[in-house]
Design an enzyme around this catalytic site. Structure first.
Site, PDB file in Angstrom:
ATOM      1  CE1 TYR A   1     -12.161  15.347 -16.240  1.00 53.10           C
ATOM      2  CE2 TYR A   1     -12.131  15.191 -13.863  1.00 53.10           C
ATOM      3  CZ  TYR A   1     -12.404  14.643 -15.096  1.00 53.10           C
ATOM      4  OH  TYR A   1     -12.936  13.390 -15.166  1.00 53.10           O
TER       5      TYR A   1
ATOM      6  CG  ASP B   1      -5.171  18.931 -14.519  1.00 48.05           C
ATOM      7  OD1 ASP B   1      -4.484  18.317 -15.360  1.00 48.05           O
ATOM      8  OD2 ASP B   1      -6.341  18.606 -14.228  1.00 48.05           O
TER       9      ASP B   1
ATOM     10  CE  LYS C   1      -8.939  11.541 -18.854  1.00 47.28           C
ATOM     11  NZ  LYS C   1      -9.119  12.778 -18.107  1.00 47.28           N
TER      12      LYS C   1
ATOM     13  NE  ARG D   1      -3.210   0.197   3.055  1.00 47.48           N
ATOM     14  CZ  ARG D   1      -2.697   0.602   4.236  1.00 47.48           C
ATOM     15  NH1 ARG D   1      -2.202   1.810   4.350  1.00 47.48           N
ATOM     16  NH2 ARG D   1      -2.679  -0.208   5.258  1.00 47.48           N
TER      17      ARG D   1
HETATM   18  C1  LIG Z   1      -9.547  13.160 -16.833  1.00 44.58           C
HETATM   19  C2  LIG Z   1      -9.007  14.362 -16.177  1.00 44.58           C
HETATM   20  C3  LIG Z   1      -8.873  14.437 -14.779  1.00 44.58           C
HETATM   21  C4  LIG Z   1      -9.327  13.314 -13.868  1.00 44.58           C
HETATM   22  O1  LIG Z   1      -8.544  12.163 -14.078  1.00 44.58           O
HETATM   23  P1  LIG Z   1      -9.084  10.659 -13.857  1.00 44.58           P
HETATM   24  O2  LIG Z   1      -7.899   9.841 -14.261  1.00 44.58           O
HETATM   25  O3  LIG Z   1     -10.276  10.476 -14.738  1.00 44.58           O
HETATM   26  O4  LIG Z   1      -9.421  10.515 -12.410  1.00 44.58           O
HETATM   27  C5  LIG Z   1      -8.326  15.591 -14.246  1.00 44.58           C
HETATM   28  N1  LIG Z   1      -7.938  16.636 -15.022  1.00 44.58           N
HETATM   29  C6  LIG Z   1      -8.067  16.595 -16.358  1.00 44.58           C
HETATM   30  C7  LIG Z   1      -7.624  17.761 -17.165  1.00 44.58           C
HETATM   31  C8  LIG Z   1      -8.602  15.465 -16.981  1.00 44.58           C
HETATM   32  O5  LIG Z   1      -8.738  15.441 -18.316  1.00 44.58           O
END
Ligand SMILES: *Cc1c(COP(=O)(O)O)cnc(C)c1O
Length: 384
Positions: A104, A177, A202, A52
């Site tokens: 997001y 982000d 992504k 973990r």
């Molecule tokens: C998809 C996404 C998230 C969230 O990520 P997950 O892997 O779906 O939890 C956060 N920020 C952006 C810009 C995203 O495209």
């Protein structure tokens, strides 16, 4: 190998050049173990106790991502959301944070609901305006400024260096982000960011087959240790197989992103001149509001994400999405297959997303095929 510093693309392709010392395998094994043996004298010399906290399968993905972003350390998480929320949960109730109005959606929703009821004071600003960030920070009280650039789903751009400067003067950290920019196009730490977050679901993975997240720290300090501890305590770790798939996907990050950027740029230009499109939102277009800042902080392209606003409003937009064949109607982004989404439908009531907007995630298909498919859908929807 000589001492020449390798380009990031080379580091990614070979996952830092790792070769198994025993078998000479060029691909690492997946370590499935949940626990590790304690030495006879009661020590844990391997440095590992329980999975973990960490797992050797994470090491390569974390080391590679840290190198690509230019930070000392990276942590991979069970999702982008668990990576992002860790940054806020590592603060204390009563702390003030600044976040964008355009970001997001699921994270914005969490900040407005859970994080707020947990005690964070969250202020949403137009983060593409540096003066709005400056007006929102409270020196001594603001602990974290969160930005996303380019930001979902209008791709508005925030000046990372200016935001870092504002955050630091107020005694706050800047988190970025950078899911959409990827380390291929922007390395936020070089612009002053303290933490970089990715939905590794992504582009980093790139094949739409895992959910994963990541953080990269600018320093290996107490704040970083707190994030690492939080991941172990909450158990928001990535599964072993997913960690392996993430590393496998990251090897092709550079060619995938370069291809997607080229196609997205071509599609943006062609759809900007399309009779059924009122506006194309893409940081690479010279007329786009954030183009000058994007040109400064993005190198090698403006990303694989763009949005088109369809003449005829919400009905025409949904009817267009209904008529594509090559583009797939799905949420998410950054995979090899191109996706189209009527974004307001998934964000729901209260969304700042225009209802005539279709979000496009450009994959690695032929860009002429992608244009033709969406072009016929726009025309058929218009004539329906
Ligand atoms: C998809 C996404 C998230 C969230 O990520 P997950 O892997 O779906 O939890 C956060 N920020 C952006 C810009 C995203 O495209």
């Amino acid at each position: 190998m000589n001492d020449k510093k390798l380009a990031a693309a080379s580091l990614a392709a070979q996952a830092m050049g790792w070769v198994d010392p025993v078998t000479r395998a060029v691909v690492p094994p997946i370590h499935m173990a949940s626990t590790y043996v304690r030495d006879e004298d009661n020590a844990y010399r391997s440095g590992r106790i329980y999975a973990r906290a960490d797992n050797p399968t994470f090491d390569q993905a974390e080391a590679t991502l840290a190198a690509l972003e230019g930070g000392p350390k990276a942590l991979i998480f069970s999702s982008g959301m668990s990576a992002a929320t860790a940054c806020f949960l590592a603060l204390a109730p009563g702390d003030h944070v600044v976040a964008p109005k355009i970001m997001y959606w699921a994270l914005r929703n969490w900040l407005a609901t859970f994080a707020t009821s947990w005690g964070l004071k969250v202020e949403f600003v137009d983060a593409d305006r540096t003066d709005a960030i400056a007006a929102a920070v409270r020196p001594g009280a603001t602990r974290l400024v969160w930005i996303e650039t380019p930001a979902n789903p209008t791709w508005c751009v925030t000046d990372i260096a200016a935001a870092a400067d504002i955050a630091h003067r107020a005694g706050a950290l800047l988190a970025v982000d950078s899911t959409v920019a990827t380390p291929v196009l922007t390395r936020p730490i070089e612009h002053g960011a303290d933490i970089v977050m990715h939905s590794a679901t992504k582009y980093l993975n790139g094949h739409s087959d895992i959910i994963a997240g990541a953080l990269v720290g600018a320093r290996d300090d107490d704040w970083w240790a707190r994030l690492r501890t939080l991941r172990a305590q909450l158990g928001t770790i990535l599964g072993q197989t997913e960690a392996w798939l993430l590393m496998r996907g990251m090897r092709t990050l550079y060619p995938r992103v370069a291809w997607a950027c080229r196609s997205a740029e071509a599609l943006a230009e062609r759809f900007a001149a399309h009779p059924m499109v009122s506006e194309v939102l893409y940081p690479g277009l010279p007329g786009f509001a954030g183009h000058a800042v994007a040109s400064r902080q993005m190198a090698g392209g403006f990303g694989g994400m763009l949005s088109v606003r369809v003449k005829g409003g919400e009905r025409a937009a949904i009817a267009t999405a209904a008529r594509v064949a090559l583009w797939k109607r799905a949420t998410s982004l950054g995979g090899v297959e191109s996706l189209i989404e009527h974004r307001a439908s998934i964000e729901g009531p209260g969304t700042p997303c225009p209802t005539d907007l279709l979000r496009l995630s450009v994959g690695v298909e032929d860009s002429g095929d992608l244009f033709d498919d969406l072009d016929q859908a726009l025309r058929r929807a218009h004539n329906a």
